[in-house]
Motif scaffolding. Structure first.
Motif, short mmCIF file in Angstrom:
data_model
loop_
_atom_site.label_atom_id
_atom_site.label_comp_id
_atom_site.label_asym_id
_atom_site.label_seq_id
_atom_site.Cartn_x
_atom_site.Cartn_y
_atom_site.Cartn_z
N UNK A 108 -41.48 17.07 8.44
CA UNK A 108 -40.74 16.23 9.38
C UNK A 108 -39.62 17.05 9.98
N UNK A 109 -39.25 16.73 11.19
CA UNK A 109 -38.12 17.41 11.83
C UNK A 109 -37.64 16.56 12.99
N UNK A 110 -36.42 16.82 13.43
CA UNK A 110 -35.85 16.07 14.55
C UNK A 110 -36.26 16.67 15.90
N UNK A 111 -36.83 17.89 15.89
CA UNK A 111 -37.12 18.58 17.14
C UNK A 111 -38.61 18.77 17.40
N UNK A 112 -39.43 18.53 16.38
CA UNK A 112 -40.86 18.77 16.52
C UNK A 112 -41.28 20.04 15.81
N UNK A 113 -42.45 19.99 15.17
CA UNK A 113 -42.91 21.13 14.39
C UNK A 113 -43.10 22.37 15.27
N UNK A 114 -42.65 23.50 14.75
CA UNK A 114 -42.70 24.83 15.38
C UNK A 114 -41.74 24.98 16.56
N UNK A 115 -41.03 23.92 16.93
CA UNK A 115 -40.03 24.05 17.99
C UNK A 115 -38.75 24.67 17.45
N UNK A 116 -38.66 24.85 16.12
CA UNK A 116 -37.48 25.48 15.55
C UNK A 116 -37.50 26.99 15.73
N UNK A 117 -38.61 27.56 16.23
CA UNK A 117 -38.60 28.97 16.62
C UNK A 117 -37.83 29.07 17.93
N UNK A 118 -36.69 29.73 17.90
CA UNK A 118 -35.77 29.72 19.03
C UNK A 118 -36.31 30.48 20.24
N UNK A 119 -36.01 29.95 21.42
CA UNK A 119 -36.29 30.62 22.67
C UNK A 119 -35.01 31.33 23.12
N UNK A 120 -35.13 32.58 23.46
CA UNK A 120 -33.95 33.37 23.85
C UNK A 120 -34.18 34.02 25.21
N UNK A 121 -33.07 34.30 25.90
CA UNK A 121 -33.17 34.84 27.26
C UNK A 121 -33.83 36.22 27.29
N UNK A 122 -33.70 36.97 26.18
CA UNK A 122 -34.32 38.30 26.21
C UNK A 122 -35.83 38.23 26.02
N UNK A 123 -36.35 37.04 25.78
CA UNK A 123 -37.80 36.85 25.84
C UNK A 123 -38.16 36.66 27.30
N UNK A 124 -38.51 37.74 27.95
CA UNK A 124 -38.82 37.72 29.38
C UNK A 124 -39.81 38.84 29.69
N UNK A 125 -40.41 38.82 30.88
CA UNK A 125 -41.43 39.82 31.19
C UNK A 125 -40.96 41.27 31.16
N UNK A 126 -39.65 41.49 31.16
CA UNK A 126 -39.15 42.86 31.07
C UNK A 126 -39.19 43.39 29.64
#
Length: 487
Positions: free
Chosen positions: A200-218
């Protein structure tokens, strides 16, 4: 710079790894021959899960000195930098870095690879590594599809190499003890196992893997991640969620089916000795986590086995405090493990003596022993099997890994396609189900056949023979008006 330019030299330069090796020949030249007796290991995909394997390898490198971390590969620059820095700080030696897994696989001085990439890459990289003569530790699930699982299993059998599938809980001794007890008839005829994985989670399963700005095509070689040129997934635009939270999407994973169900199913197959199912059906849906994901948040898989056993794995990702117990049910008694996966033993719960006709069968606690760190134990088991040159010594073999994948992935396919599936263990093929499964058991019943048992059973008819009442002799068709009781 285009995304395609980011692979190999372009990718390495962009991520600050320009000093790393950017070609197969350079990677080989940078590595010394294995003359010190250490297992030289390369890591492919060094994101979150792989860090546990890196830690285990570092522990073996700085302790007994049986392992050496020599190379790392990833499509994301930050993962390379962080993992490379950790290995260097802990061991005093910097690993070679690359953005192309083929650099590691084709390097003749590397003995073994650890594969912890997203699911859809597992088969391609594992088969290539086995064909290159390398030992393989592949994270669960072993593959992304059923056919890939069968292909990897076959490639492993032909390779003669050691391969460990990363279901760490299979290194618990309780499963071997249970299998011994089951085959010796302690539970009587085994008919069903059930297992679970509730979260159980408040954000949804696997959504706790953080998205960061350096995750980009560069910084991310997106084309390689997707694998569309290899036919692994359709070409698609860059998406941080699909990169970091890929388990939510069918192109790259299968949600709880392959991330969680495969853990529990593998353990149950190891305990019972079962492998290939005969019939599989799955259900579920996205009942709460309606956040753009594709994989369901509630799911159940039912697998029926030719040995006369049914397996159930069920879960929801949105309610965790009332899970079902993990258990294996037999005619004389059941093995109850409770919930979770840190088991030091099991509770044997006896059936009533009026049913078993054996008053000596008593409920009891069966202690086996604990394992402090299953991840390290699993990795150490892999290294030990290589040292002893005994592929059969691993705690989670490719046969076990493939069988579990057949169960859970056919369940996922059943959910998505609205079909039930049959699996033929003789031809190692699968297809749409029909009436033959039910017909088979009805025909056995009509003939009065003996009950089948799990592989390795050596207890005769213990707990598997019915004792009908005398009045049952009155049953049967009246042929030509004659009472069967007088026949």
């Amino acid at each position: 710079m285009t995304p395609r330019d980011l692979s190999r030299r372009g990718f390495l330069a962009t991520t600050g790894a320009s000093a790393a090796i950017a070609s197969t020949s350079a990677l080989g030249a940078a590595s010394s021959a294995n003359t010190n007796g250490r297992l030289r290991v390369g890591f492919i995909g060094v994101g979150g899960r792989c860090q546990t394997h890196v830690d285990s390898a570092i522990k073996l490198q700085t302790g007994p000195g049986t392992v050496e971390c020599v190379a790392i590969c990833d499509v994301f620059g930050r993962y390379l930098d962080e993992t490379g820095g950790k290995i260097e700080s802990k061991t005093g030696k910097a690993p070679t870095r690359t953005g192309d897994y083929r650099d590691i696989i084709s390097d003749p001085t590397i003995d073994a690879v650890v594969i912890a990439t997203p699911d859809h890459w597992h088969a391609t990289q594992t088969i290539a590594a086995l064909k290159a003569g390398k030992h393989v530790y592949c994270e669960k699930p072993m593959t992304h599809t059923v056919q890939e699982a069968l292909d990897v299993y076959q490639a492993w059998k032909e390779s003669g190499k050691v391969m460990q599938v990363g279901v760490q809980s299979t290194s618990l001794p309780v499963w071997n003890k249970l299998n011994d007890d089951i085959c010796a008839g302690k539970l009587g005829k085994v008919m069903q196992y059930q297992t679970e994985m509730f979260r159980n989670s408040s954000m949804g399963q696997w959504r706790y893997y953080q998205l960061t700005k350096d995750m980009n095509p560069s910084n991310v070689d997106w084309d390689t991640f997707v694998g569309h040129e290899q036919g692994l997934a359709p070409k698609q635009p860059f998406d941080r969620a699909r990169f970091a939270q890929w388990r939510c999407y069918w192109d790259f994973g299968s949600g709880m089916y392959t991330d969680l169900f495969v853990h529990r199913t593998t353990s149950m197959l190891k305990a019972t000795g079962l492998r290939w199912p005969g019939r599989v059906v799955g259900g579920g849906g996205i009942f709460l986590e309606l956040d753009g994901r594709e994989a369901p948040d509630v799911a159940t898989v039912i697998a029926d086995f030719p040995e006369g056993v049914q397996g159930l794995v069920t879960a929801t990702m949105c309610s965790s405090n009332v899970p079902i117990q993990q258990a294996i049910r037999g005619h004389n008694g059941s093995a109850v493990l409770g919930t979770g996966e840190d088991f030091s033993g099991y509770d044997f719960v006896a059936e009533r003596p009026q049913v078993t006709l054996d008053s000596s069968i008593k409920s009891e606690r069966v202690e086996v022993g604990k394992v402090g760190d299953t991840s390290f134990a699993h990795f150490e088991n892999f290294v030990g099997a290589i040292k002893d040159d005994k592929p059969e010594q691993v705690n989670c073999s490719p046969e076990l890994g493939a069988a579990a994948m057949v169960v859970v992935k056919l369940g996922a396919m059943s959910y998505r396609e609205g079909k039930a599936y049959h699996f033929n263990r003789d031809s190692m093929t699968y297809g749409d189900a029909d009436a033959s499964w039910a017909n088979h058991w009805e025909e056995m019943s009509a003939r009065g056949d003996k009950a089948p048992h799990v592989p390795g059973w050596h207890a005769g008819e213990k707990g598997s023979k019915m004792v009908p009442e005398d009045y049952q002799k009155l049953a049967g068709p009246w042929k030509d008006g004659v009472d069967p009781a007088k026949a």
